[in-house]
Design a protein around this motif. Sequence first.
Motif, short mmCIF file in Angstrom:
data_model
loop_
_atom_site.label_atom_id
_atom_site.label_comp_id
_atom_site.label_asym_id
_atom_site.label_seq_id
_atom_site.Cartn_x
_atom_site.Cartn_y
_atom_site.Cartn_z
N ARG A 157 -44.24 13.89 -26.51
CA ARG A 157 -45.68 13.64 -26.46
C ARG A 157 -45.97 12.25 -26.99
N TRP A 189 -50.75 12.64 -24.48
CA TRP A 189 -50.05 12.71 -23.20
C TRP A 189 -48.80 13.54 -23.39
N SER A 226 -45.16 14.16 -21.57
CA SER A 226 -44.33 13.43 -20.61
C SER A 226 -44.03 14.24 -19.36
N SER A 244 -49.97 11.13 -16.37
CA SER A 244 -50.76 10.67 -17.52
C SER A 244 -51.78 9.65 -17.09
N LEU A 292 -56.79 9.89 -23.62
CA LEU A 292 -55.48 10.08 -23.02
C LEU A 292 -55.49 11.47 -22.39
N GLN A 293 -55.31 11.53 -21.07
CA GLN A 293 -55.37 12.81 -20.35
C GLN A 293 -54.13 13.03 -19.53
N ASN A 294 -53.83 14.32 -19.30
CA ASN A 294 -52.73 14.73 -18.42
C ASN A 294 -53.28 15.42 -17.21
#
Length: 179
Positions: free
Chosen positions: A110, A152, A154, A158, A173-175
Amino acid sequence: MSDDARRLRRTGRTGRTRRTRRATADRGLSPVVGKSLELGIVVLFIALLTTSFYGSIVPDYRTAAAAEVGERALVGAAERVESAVPERTSRLDRRVAVSLPPTVRGDPYRVRAVSNASDGTTALVLDHPDAGIGGRVTLTLPTRPVDVSGTWRSSSESWAVVSDEGSRLSVELQNGGRS
């Protein structure tokens, strides 16, 4: 006939005595035993080398290499976040894709935003299951106040989503996929 005479008595067509036959058999077995001992020593040596390599040298190298990959991924992510925030603008809604390696040393990780209230800095921190892998990069953002938040993973896409909230900019920060 005495026992010694019987033992020494010639037997069969070869004309050898029994005692001679046993000595010949022992001599024929010596090279086999010698080669078996040599083979055992070689196998033991290879096992010792393999154990020392995979017990300490290879894992240490993998951790060092993975830490370097993690640091590079973190620096690349920080550059993308910094470039997503413009210096001047009146209205802004921006979404920037951030490319992260899916795994570091075979494990997902992360990247999270951490704000330090005392000095007003924001950093990206890499969290990895292996304690030897990680890192922290302080973001250099424009003088306008910017709030950075989110995490995020991985294992998925992202994004850095920048939005204007009046006097402040917000970076999240978004996924996930593009919406």
